[in-house]
Each structure stands twice: as structure tokens, then as C-alpha cells.
Design an enzyme around this catalytic site. Structure first.
Site, PDB file in Angstrom:
ATOM      1  N   HIS A 167       1.394   4.542 -28.252  1.00 26.13           N
ATOM      2  CA  HIS A 167       2.332   3.438 -28.422  1.00 26.13           C
ATOM      3  C   HIS A 167       2.346   3.098 -29.906  1.00 26.13           C
ATOM      4  O   HIS A 167       1.315   2.787 -30.487  1.00 26.13           O
ATOM      5  CB  HIS A 167       1.911   2.226 -27.604  1.00 26.13           C
ATOM      6  CG  HIS A 167       2.861   1.082 -27.746  1.00 26.13           C
ATOM      7  ND1 HIS A 167       3.853   0.828 -26.840  1.00 26.13           N
ATOM      8  CD2 HIS A 167       3.005   0.156 -28.720  1.00 26.13           C
ATOM      9  CE1 HIS A 167       4.558  -0.224 -27.228  1.00 26.13           C
ATOM     10  NE2 HIS A 167       4.058  -0.646 -28.377  1.00 26.13           N
ATOM     11  N   CYS A 168       3.487   3.187 -30.525  1.00 23.54           N
ATOM     12  CA  CYS A 168       3.565   2.978 -31.975  1.00 23.54           C
ATOM     13  C   CYS A 168       4.196   1.627 -32.266  1.00 23.54           C
ATOM     14  O   CYS A 168       5.392   1.437 -32.025  1.00 23.54           O
ATOM     15  CB  CYS A 168       4.398   4.087 -32.608  1.00 23.54           C
ATOM     16  SG  CYS A 168       4.406   3.998 -34.406  1.00 23.54           S
ATOM     17  N   PRO A 169       3.453   0.670 -32.795  1.00 26.00           N
ATOM     18  CA  PRO A 169       4.060  -0.628 -33.110  1.00 26.00           C
ATOM     19  C   PRO A 169       5.043  -0.539 -34.276  1.00 26.00           C
ATOM     20  O   PRO A 169       5.957  -1.354 -34.362  1.00 26.00           O
ATOM     21  CB  PRO A 169       2.857  -1.504 -33.474  1.00 26.00           C
ATOM     22  CG  PRO A 169       1.764  -0.579 -33.816  1.00 26.00           C
ATOM     23  CD  PRO A 169       2.016   0.692 -33.083  1.00 26.00           C
TER      24      PRO A 169
END
Lengths: 402, 155
Positions: A167-169
């Protein structure tokens, strides 16, 4: 007595479970926390704007007009890849509808046989053989499915994602099967853009300092200092990330698998998905087919808020093809289901009438203190299914020990 | 959207559903198991069922084939920053349309006359092929189609 049926049509995205936000009537799909994504956008657009304002006029005249043209093309490409990564469905697997969930439960119970009272049932794992390698498929208690190989549950978005990477913020979304190549092209093109801007900043400062002196140059183009700072720090992280993902692609691994050490080679475990050829692996990941989204966001579904009921009303359009929790209760009459559909303002998580087991699970659950860069986390104890809880299932203890 | 509702609506009600699972033996490519479920033994011939599943598997294999055409599509799309997909359909989408037509045809010709309805796997996240089994009760309950809740409460 006749029923006055006013059917209200809604798009399916409005009733999807999970913690995504949708824009443009379901066309855009992102995670809930978007703050860091706006920062990314601001940094990229801001730095490029400074470059075009301060450096490009000078360089176009004194060096070549192709410099700003190429910068503009690169900038547009970076932006396109970023938006494509952030806005698209990463490969979310829809949750099982009640019938499928019960079918799976029945299969599990049949496979387990009779568990003596007091003993924990065996963990919910299915073994499949892929290319002569045994791969364990884990059961997801939130989505009520056995996760396909390489899929994982993202606790930030509360979805199972196929070929889950991380999950890439920074892009405000999960990176999975459908948007991994856009993510990779984004990091690659951003590295190139950063190097490009950094290099031409230096060239510009050097060229101008020869004529005017170093301090005067900085006074005339104050943006240069800011750009160099941003580029310098971005360079290390983004170029490093691009290198890391190039390594992963050549081995056909995901970040999630790399972090967990799934195919690290101990116990003679090898990656069954790799073609053992770097070029083939790269081609599969980058030039493979473009997978469709299996999440129907823009389809229409009917909600029927019924004002008066006839005795034999068999609701023509209940909350069908939706994973509303109201549907999971099979004993509710159809009219009550319709009312429940009407009264729900937001798509609820899959939750049923709380039992004492569920309450115990929610009290003892500490699984959702996920950090910003959360990798594949099991959705273990927070969302309890109707027919089994992870607390009573040994698989949770197995999963937690990973 | 589902013509099978019209075929089965008046006299049939949903009795059971069978879910054909994915076959992961060859990796993560989309392929379904051809094992014949016990629940369908009295309903349909084994060969017909296996033919349907094998044809579907072939369609998916064609869609996911990594070869010259997929490379060309990928590289061409990359050079246009994938904006070209706003205009043209991808190969996968074209094959999905073929699959939808095939399933509809199979439902009309083979499955509906036997009281069965196949749901397109894409509506179940490509995880399962859902086959709904209908009983001909001959009463006034309306069929709620294959994608709704269990029929026992629909009456």
C-alpha cells in the site's frame, strides 16, 4: 391493498464494502487517506513549475529549445502514470456473497470432519500445487474467501487485492496486479525527471555563473535552490525504489513476498511464478495483458424503499448483488431486508448480530494499528464472520506467528 | 440484463448453488476446475459440463496469453501514456465480451432447459463459476435470478 414501490437506482460503488473513496461517480478509486498523495502532486508540479519558470527560458536560448520540450513531455508522462496508479482499481477482489461464503464453510467443515469438543479446528489453509511447488492459500475472514495465490488483504483499504505488492501512501492507493506497471513506470519516469531537472539546474547555474557570478545567479533565479534541494532528496529515495522494483520484476516477486521471505530459498522453496529468465519476467509484468477490473463500480443496482406492503410482497428488487450485511442474514423476511437497505447511509463493513465470541474478539483485537506503509496484513480478528471466528480457529495463531 | 430470468421466471425457484473453483495448478492464470460436481449429476451430462468449462478456460487462456500481440499492445499503450485505452478496447475486454456471449448462448441452449443458470465469473470476481440450480415448483414465486439471496426466503 397495493404496494407503492419507488425504486431508487444507485451505482454499485456506493454500496461497496471496504475503506476506499470513490470520485467521479465511481470512475476514480482511492484509499481514504489522501494527504500524502496531495503532497506528491504538489512536489512534482511545484518543482516542474519552478523549472519551467526559471531555468527553461535561459536554457532554451543558450543551449537548445528541445530541453524544455523534453522536460514537458517527461512531466506529462510522470503525471499520467501517477494519476493512473492512484485512480485505478489495483485488483480488488470482491467479497464473497452469502451463498458462496456458506458453500466454502461447508467445504471446510467437510474437510475437517468431526472436531472433538474442546479442541481447536485445524487452520483454514488450502494447499495447491503450482509448478511443482506447494503454495498455501489462506482464508480471509473479512472477505470470506480463500485468497488466490499472491493475493493479500490490505488492512488500510480493507480489501483483498490480487498480486498485492504494497500500500503506497505516496500514490494514495494499493499497488496490485492492475496498477503495478503504472506504478513502476511512475517511479522510473520520476527518477528520470528528477535526474533531468537536477542536471540542468547544475548546468544552468554553472553557465550563468560564468557570466554573472554565482551569488547573482542565485539572486536572479531563486527557484533553483529549492529545486536542487527537492531533487537531491527525491533522487536517493526514488532512484533507490526504482532499482528495488526492477530487481523484483526481474525475479517476478512482489514487495509483499520479498518482505515475508516467501521465496528466499530456505527449505528449498522457490518462486513458482518466475520463468527463470529475467527478460521473460520483465515482459510478463510490464507487457502482459491489461487485466480488467472485477469490481463493478458503475453498475446500477436497485434499492426498493417500500412505503406500503402488500401481504404477498416478494420484493422485485431487493439489495441484490451487494455485499450488504443485511443480505447475509438469511432468516430475515424480504420486507425487513428492504427497510434495512433503505436505512443504511453508508456501505457497512461485513458484520453480523454480535455474539459473545465477536465481542470478545473485538476487545482483544489489536491488529489495526497499521503503520503508513503497511504491507500485507492479515485481517484477522477485527471483522468476524458469521459462522466462525479467528479466535476459535488455530489459523489465527499460525498467521500471527509469521 | 439477464435474459435467463425471463426463461426461468414463472415456474422455477432457486434450490441450490454450486461453485466451480479456480484451478491454480498452472499458476495465477485464470482457469477453472473441470471436476464434475455431485449436485449436477442428475441434472446435466458430464461431457456437456466439461465442454463448457474447457471452452471458458480456453477463452481465458487466449485473453491472458503473453505473446507478440500483448507486447505490441503494451508497448504501443506505453508510448501514449496509456491514454489510448480511453479510445480502444483492450484484448482482454474483447475476449470478455466473447465469453459473455458464449455463456448466454450456453444458458439459453443447454442449461436453462435443464433448470440451471451459469453466472459469468467476472461477476464473482473471477473466483468461481456459479451455477444456480432451479427446482420447478410450478407456483407463483418469482425467480430472483442467480445473483440474489437464497430463494428459500424469497417466497
Amino acid at each position: 391493498m397495493s404496494a407503492v414501490m419507488i425504486t431508487r437506482k444507485v451505482r454499485k460503488w456506493e454500496k461497496l464494502p471496504g475503506k476506499n473513496t470513490f470520485c467521479c461517480d465511481g470512475r476514480v478509486m482511492m484509499a481514504r487517506q489522501k494527504g500524502v498523495f496531495y503532497l506528491t502532486l504538489f512536489l512534482i508540479v511545484g518543482t516542474c513549475a519552478l523549472f519551467f519558470a526559471f531555468e527553461c527560458p535561459y536554457l532554451a536560448v543558450h543551449l537548445s529549445p528541445t530541453i524544455p520540450v523534453f522536460a514537458a513531455l517527461l512531466f506529462l508522462f510522470v503525471l499520467a502514470m501517477l494519476l493512473r496508479t492512484s485512480f485505478s482499481d489495483p485488483g480488488v477482489l470482491p467479497r464473497a456473497l452469502p451463498e458462496e461464503a456458506s458453500f466454502i464453510e461447508m467445504e471446510i467443515e467437510a474437510a475437517n470432519g468431526n472436531v472433538p469438543a474442546g479442541q481447536r479446528p485445524p487452520p483454514r489453509i488450502r494447499n495447491v500445487e503450482i509448478n511443482n511447488q506447494i503454495v498455501k492459500l489462506k482464508y480471509c475472514y473479512t472477505c470470506k474467501i480463500f485468497r488466490p495465490p499472491r493475493a493479500s488483504h490490505c488492512s488500510i483499504c480493507d480489501n483483498c487485492v490480487d498480486r498485492f505488492d504494497h500500500h503506497c501512501p505516496w500514490v494514495g492507493n494499493c499497488v496490485g496486479k492492475r496498477n503495478y506497471r503504472y506504478f513502476y513506470l511512475f517511479t522510473l519516469s520520476l527518477s528520470l525527471l528528477t535526474i533531468y531537472i537536477f542536471t540542468f539546474n547544475i548546468v544552468h547555474v554553472v553557465m550563468r555563473s560564468v557570466d554573472n557570478g554565482f551569488l547573482n545567479t542565485l539572486k536572479e533565479t531563486p527557484g533553483t535552490v529549492l529545486e536542487v534541494l527537492v531533487c537531491f532528496f527525491t533522487l536517493w529515495s526514488v532512484v533507490g525504489l526504482t532499482g528495488f522494483h526492477t530487481y523484483l520484476i526481474s525475479l517476478n516477486q512482489t514487495t509483499n513476498e520479498d518482505i515475508k521471505g516467501s521465496w528466499s530459498g530456505k527449505n528449498r522453496v522457490q518462486n513458482p511464478y518466475s520463468h527463470k529468465n529475467m527478460i521473460k519476467n520483465c515482459c510478463e509484468v510490464l507487457c502482459g495483458p491489461t487485466y480488467p477490473s472485477v469490481l463493478d463500480r458503475r453498475g446500477l443496482m436497485q434499492l426498493s424503499p417500500v412505503s406500503e406492503f402488500s401481504a404477498n410482497d416478494t420484493d422485485a428488487s431487493p439489495c441484490s448483488s451487494s455485499t450488504d450485511s443485511s443480505n447475509s442474514s438469511k432468516t430475515l423476511p424480504s420486507t425487513k431486508r428492504a427497510i434495512l437497505c433503505l436505512h443504511k447511509p453508508r456501505p457497512p463493513p461485513i458484520r453480523n448480530n454480535p455474539t459473545s465470541d465477536d465481542l470478545k474478539a473485538s476487545i482483544t483485537d489489536t491488529a489495526h494499528t497499521s503503520p503508513a506503509h503497511s504491507q500485507a496484513e492479515e485481517s484477522s480478528a477485527a471483522k468476524t464472520p458469521p459462522l466462525a471466528t479467528p479466535e476459535t480457529d488455530a489459523e489465527a495463531s499460525v498467521a500471527k506467528s509469521h | 440484463m439477464k435474459p435467463t430470468n425471463n426463461i426461468l421466471r414463472h415456474s422455477a425457484s432457486l434450490a441450490n448453488k454450486v461453485f466451480i473453483q479456480r484451478d491454480y495448478s498452472e499458476g495465477t492464470t485464470c482457469k477453472f476446475q473441470t471436476k464434475f460436481p455431485i449436485e449436477l449429476e442428475s441434472r446435466i451430462e458430464r461431457t456437456l459440463f466439461e465442454d463448457t468449462v474447457k471452452t471458458l478456460n480456453n477463452f481465458y487462456a487466449e485473453a491472458e496469453k503473453i505473446g507478440g500481440q500483448s507486447y505490441l499492445e503494451g508497448c504501443l499503450a506505453c508510448t501514449t501514456a496509456y491514454l489510448i485505452f480511453l479510445c480502444i478496447e483492450t484484448r482482454y475486454e474483447k475476449v470478455l465480451k466473447k465469453i459473455a456471449n458464449y455463456i448466454q448462448e450456453q444458458n439459453e441452449k443447454i442449461y436453462a432447459p435443464r433448470g440451471l443458470v451459469i453466472t459469468d465469473p467476472i461477476e464473482r470476481g473471477m473466483r468461481v463459476i456459479e451455477i444456480s440450480i432451479y427446482e420447478d415448483r410450478g407456483s407463483c414465486g418469482s425467480s430472483s435470478g442467480s445473483s440474489s439471496v437464497s430463494g428459500s426466503t424469497a417466497r
